[in-house]
Design a protein around this motif. Sequence first.
Motif, PDB file in Angstrom:
ATOM      1  N   GLN A 262      21.180  52.585  15.064  1.00  0.00           N
ATOM      2  CA  GLN A 262      22.475  52.618  15.730  1.00  0.00           C
ATOM      3  C   GLN A 262      23.284  51.335  15.532  1.00  0.00           C
ATOM      4  O   GLN A 262      24.485  51.304  15.748  1.00  0.00           O
ATOM      5  CB  GLN A 262      22.300  52.853  17.241  1.00  0.00           C
ATOM      6  CG  GLN A 262      21.822  54.249  17.601  1.00  0.00           C
ATOM      7  CD  GLN A 262      20.391  54.493  17.150  1.00  0.00           C
ATOM      8  OE1 GLN A 262      19.500  53.713  17.472  1.00  0.00           O
ATOM      9  NE2 GLN A 262      20.177  55.566  16.407  1.00  0.00           N
ATOM     10  N   CYS A 263      22.628  50.267  15.133  1.00  0.00           N
ATOM     11  CA  CYS A 263      23.297  48.984  14.930  1.00  0.00           C
ATOM     12  C   CYS A 263      24.218  49.067  13.711  1.00  0.00           C
ATOM     13  O   CYS A 263      23.773  49.434  12.617  1.00  0.00           O
ATOM     14  CB  CYS A 263      22.244  47.896  14.726  1.00  0.00           C
ATOM     15  SG  CYS A 263      22.863  46.379  14.000  1.00  0.00           S
ATOM     16  N   PRO A 264      25.523  48.748  13.870  1.00  0.00           N
ATOM     17  CA  PRO A 264      26.463  48.820  12.734  1.00  0.00           C
ATOM     18  C   PRO A 264      26.022  47.987  11.536  1.00  0.00           C
ATOM     19  O   PRO A 264      26.110  48.441  10.387  1.00  0.00           O
ATOM     20  CB  PRO A 264      27.777  48.293  13.329  1.00  0.00           C
ATOM     21  CG  PRO A 264      27.666  48.589  14.792  1.00  0.00           C
ATOM     22  CD  PRO A 264      26.209  48.380  15.118  1.00  0.00           C
ATOM     23  N   ARG A 265      25.548  46.762  11.775  1.00  0.00           N
ATOM     24  CA  ARG A 265      25.106  45.907  10.663  1.00  0.00           C
ATOM     25  C   ARG A 265      23.885  46.516   9.979  1.00  0.00           C
ATOM     26  O   ARG A 265      23.747  46.437   8.756  1.00  0.00           O
ATOM     27  CB  ARG A 265      24.778  44.504  11.171  1.00  0.00           C
ATOM     28  CG  ARG A 265      25.976  43.716  11.656  1.00  0.00           C
ATOM     29  CD  ARG A 265      25.602  42.273  11.945  1.00  0.00           C
ATOM     30  NE  ARG A 265      24.554  42.187  12.972  1.00  0.00           N
ATOM     31  CZ  ARG A 265      24.785  42.173  14.279  1.00  0.00           C
ATOM     32  NH1 ARG A 265      26.034  42.248  14.731  1.00  0.00           N
ATOM     33  NH2 ARG A 265      23.785  42.090  15.147  1.00  0.00           N
ATOM     34  N   CYS A 266      23.003  47.122  10.778  1.00  0.00           N
ATOM     35  CA  CYS A 266      21.808  47.765  10.208  1.00  0.00           C
ATOM     36  C   CYS A 266      22.185  48.988   9.397  1.00  0.00           C
ATOM     37  O   CYS A 266      21.578  49.258   8.346  1.00  0.00           O
ATOM     38  CB  CYS A 266      20.837  48.155  11.324  1.00  0.00           C
ATOM     39  SG  CYS A 266      20.146  46.755  12.232  1.00  0.00           S
ATOM     40  N   ARG A 267      23.180  49.732   9.845  1.00  0.00           N
ATOM     41  CA  ARG A 267      23.611  50.923   9.108  1.00  0.00           C
ATOM     42  C   ARG A 267      24.186  50.533   7.750  1.00  0.00           C
ATOM     43  O   ARG A 267      24.076  51.291   6.785  1.00  0.00           O
ATOM     44  CB  ARG A 267      24.637  51.714   9.919  1.00  0.00           C
ATOM     45  CG  ARG A 267      24.021  52.515  11.062  1.00  0.00           C
ATOM     46  CD  ARG A 267      24.927  53.665  11.477  1.00  0.00           C
ATOM     47  NE  ARG A 267      26.202  53.188  11.992  1.00  0.00           N
ATOM     48  CZ  ARG A 267      26.455  52.935  13.271  1.00  0.00           C
ATOM     49  NH1 ARG A 267      25.488  53.110  14.174  1.00  0.00           N
ATOM     50  NH2 ARG A 267      27.644  52.527  13.671  1.00  0.00           N
ATOM     51  N   GLN A 268      24.800  49.359   7.678  1.00  0.00           N
ATOM     52  CA  GLN A 268      25.313  48.885   6.395  1.00  0.00           C
ATOM     53  C   GLN A 268      24.187  48.414   5.486  1.00  0.00           C
ATOM     54  O   GLN A 268      24.222  48.625   4.270  1.00  0.00           O
ATOM     55  CB  GLN A 268      26.306  47.733   6.621  1.00  0.00           C
ATOM     56  CG  GLN A 268      27.606  48.152   7.282  1.00  0.00           C
ATOM     57  CD  GLN A 268      28.521  46.967   7.519  1.00  0.00           C
ATOM     58  OE1 GLN A 268      28.124  45.816   7.367  1.00  0.00           O
ATOM     59  NE2 GLN A 268      29.762  47.248   7.903  1.00  0.00           N
ATOM     60  N   PHE A 269      23.182  47.799   6.090  1.00  0.00           N
ATOM     61  CA  PHE A 269      22.093  47.217   5.298  1.00  0.00           C
ATOM     62  C   PHE A 269      21.017  48.228   4.918  1.00  0.00           C
ATOM     63  O   PHE A 269      20.407  48.114   3.845  1.00  0.00           O
ATOM     64  CB  PHE A 269      21.451  46.062   6.079  1.00  0.00           C
ATOM     65  CG  PHE A 269      20.278  45.448   5.387  1.00  0.00           C
ATOM     66  CD1 PHE A 269      20.439  44.750   4.182  1.00  0.00           C
ATOM     67  CD2 PHE A 269      18.996  45.556   5.916  1.00  0.00           C
ATOM     68  CE1 PHE A 269      19.347  44.178   3.535  1.00  0.00           C
ATOM     69  CE2 PHE A 269      17.901  44.986   5.285  1.00  0.00           C
ATOM     70  CZ  PHE A 269      18.085  44.295   4.081  1.00  0.00           C
ATOM     71  N   ALA A 270      20.765  49.208   5.763  1.00  0.00           N
ATOM     72  CA  ALA A 270      19.658  50.142   5.536  1.00  0.00           C
ATOM     73  C   ALA A 270      19.699  50.823   4.166  1.00  0.00           C
ATOM     74  O   ALA A 270      18.657  50.908   3.496  1.00  0.00           O
ATOM     75  CB  ALA A 270      19.613  51.179   6.658  1.00  0.00           C
ATOM     76  N   PRO A 271      20.850  51.322   3.684  1.00  0.00           N
ATOM     77  CA  PRO A 271      20.863  51.939   2.344  1.00  0.00           C
ATOM     78  C   PRO A 271      20.499  50.950   1.239  1.00  0.00           C
ATOM     79  O   PRO A 271      19.875  51.318   0.250  1.00  0.00           O
ATOM     80  CB  PRO A 271      22.313  52.419   2.197  1.00  0.00           C
ATOM     81  CG  PRO A 271      22.828  52.545   3.592  1.00  0.00           C
ATOM     82  CD  PRO A 271      22.163  51.448   4.355  1.00  0.00           C
ATOM     83  N   ILE A 272      20.871  49.673   1.431  1.00  0.00           N
ATOM     84  CA  ILE A 272      20.532  48.647   0.454  1.00  0.00           C
ATOM     85  C   ILE A 272      19.018  48.423   0.442  1.00  0.00           C
ATOM     86  O   ILE A 272      18.399  48.331  -0.619  1.00  0.00           O
ATOM     87  CB  ILE A 272      21.269  47.329   0.781  1.00  0.00           C
ATOM     88  CG1 ILE A 272      22.781  47.543   0.714  1.00  0.00           C
ATOM     89  CG2 ILE A 272      20.827  46.212  -0.161  1.00  0.00           C
ATOM     90  CD1 ILE A 272      23.593  46.352   1.193  1.00  0.00           C
ATOM     91  N   LEU A 273      18.430  48.342   1.634  1.00  0.00           N
ATOM     92  CA  LEU A 273      16.988  48.139   1.735  1.00  0.00           C
ATOM     93  C   LEU A 273      16.231  49.346   1.189  1.00  0.00           C
ATOM     94  O   LEU A 273      15.198  49.195   0.518  1.00  0.00           O
ATOM     95  CB  LEU A 273      16.601  47.889   3.196  1.00  0.00           C
ATOM     96  CG  LEU A 273      15.119  47.613   3.465  1.00  0.00           C
ATOM     97  CD1 LEU A 273      14.655  46.365   2.724  1.00  0.00           C
ATOM     98  CD2 LEU A 273      14.862  47.455   4.969  1.00  0.00           C
ATOM     99  N   LYS A 274      16.736  50.524   1.465  1.00  0.00           N
ATOM    100  CA  LYS A 274      16.095  51.743   0.950  1.00  0.00           C
ATOM    101  C   LYS A 274      16.078  51.736  -0.575  1.00  0.00           C
ATOM    102  O   LYS A 274      15.036  51.980  -1.197  1.00  0.00           O
ATOM    103  CB  LYS A 274      16.848  52.971   1.457  1.00  0.00           C
ATOM    104  CG  LYS A 274      16.315  54.292   0.910  1.00  0.00           C
ATOM    105  CD  LYS A 274      17.121  55.469   1.432  1.00  0.00           C
ATOM    106  CE  LYS A 274      16.604  56.791   0.892  1.00  0.00           C
ATOM    107  NZ  LYS A 274      17.380  57.941   1.423  1.00  0.00           N
ATOM    108  N   ASP A 275      17.220  51.427  -1.191  1.00  0.00           N
ATOM    109  CA  ASP A 275      17.301  51.386  -2.649  1.00  0.00           C
ATOM    110  C   ASP A 275      16.402  50.287  -3.206  1.00  0.00           C
ATOM    111  O   ASP A 275      15.717  50.488  -4.215  1.00  0.00           O
ATOM    112  CB  ASP A 275      18.758  51.143  -3.069  1.00  0.00           C
ATOM    113  CG  ASP A 275      18.926  51.127  -4.573  1.00  0.00           C
ATOM    114  OD1 ASP A 275      18.800  52.200  -5.196  1.00  0.00           O
ATOM    115  OD2 ASP A 275      19.174  50.039  -5.137  1.00  0.00           O
TER     116      ASP A 275
END
Length: 206
Positions: free
Chosen positions: A42-55
């Motif tokens: 739910q964290c906006p910063r995490c939502r931006q970072f999560a796809p980067i970490l996934k890739d």
Amino acid sequence: MAALFTGKVLTGNRERDEVETERELGRALENKVLLLYFGSGQCPRCRQFAPILKDFFLRLTDEFYVERASQLVLVYVSRDETEEQQSAFLRSMPKRWLAVPFGDAFKRELELRFGVSEVPVVVVLRPNGEVIVGNAVDEIRRVGPACFRNWQEAAELVDRNFLLAEDFDEWSRRSVTDPFRRLKYKVEKTPEEKKKERKEDGEESP
């Protein structure tokens, strides 16, 4: 690394399997760089970072990108408000991720141990639990999968592969190494091959 989780429980992503025994944890974590990802779906910063970490994770571990998965494991330590939110987030992430179960007090222990106040945070650890990078979020954003090589060197991992595939290809072009290849794969010589060798060695008259 398993010592960090002694007496604790980790769960497999999208499965209810628990990785809780010392032996199971040893297999899952031994001789690998460990990433502790502190975040929230739910964290906006995490939502931006999560796809980067996934890739980042997939490019190092998924067979679509690499022939052999890197010696890397990730444990999600969530700040999600509900178990449903944590489960929903994990379903969108790689299956190889592990997670601290929702509501486990161990999450707070990890936050205190590694000084986590705001998320996202990615703590990079050596197999013995020593910190390589206190927060690798910016490094992952800037450098991508290439930064894993630096972590691997810092972690002093033992190479799990005695020989790479290209080494075997090279060996196949050099007959002098044939005995080694036969030893590794336990290839038995056929009677015809044995007879041919005896002729070449002069042990049998033509």
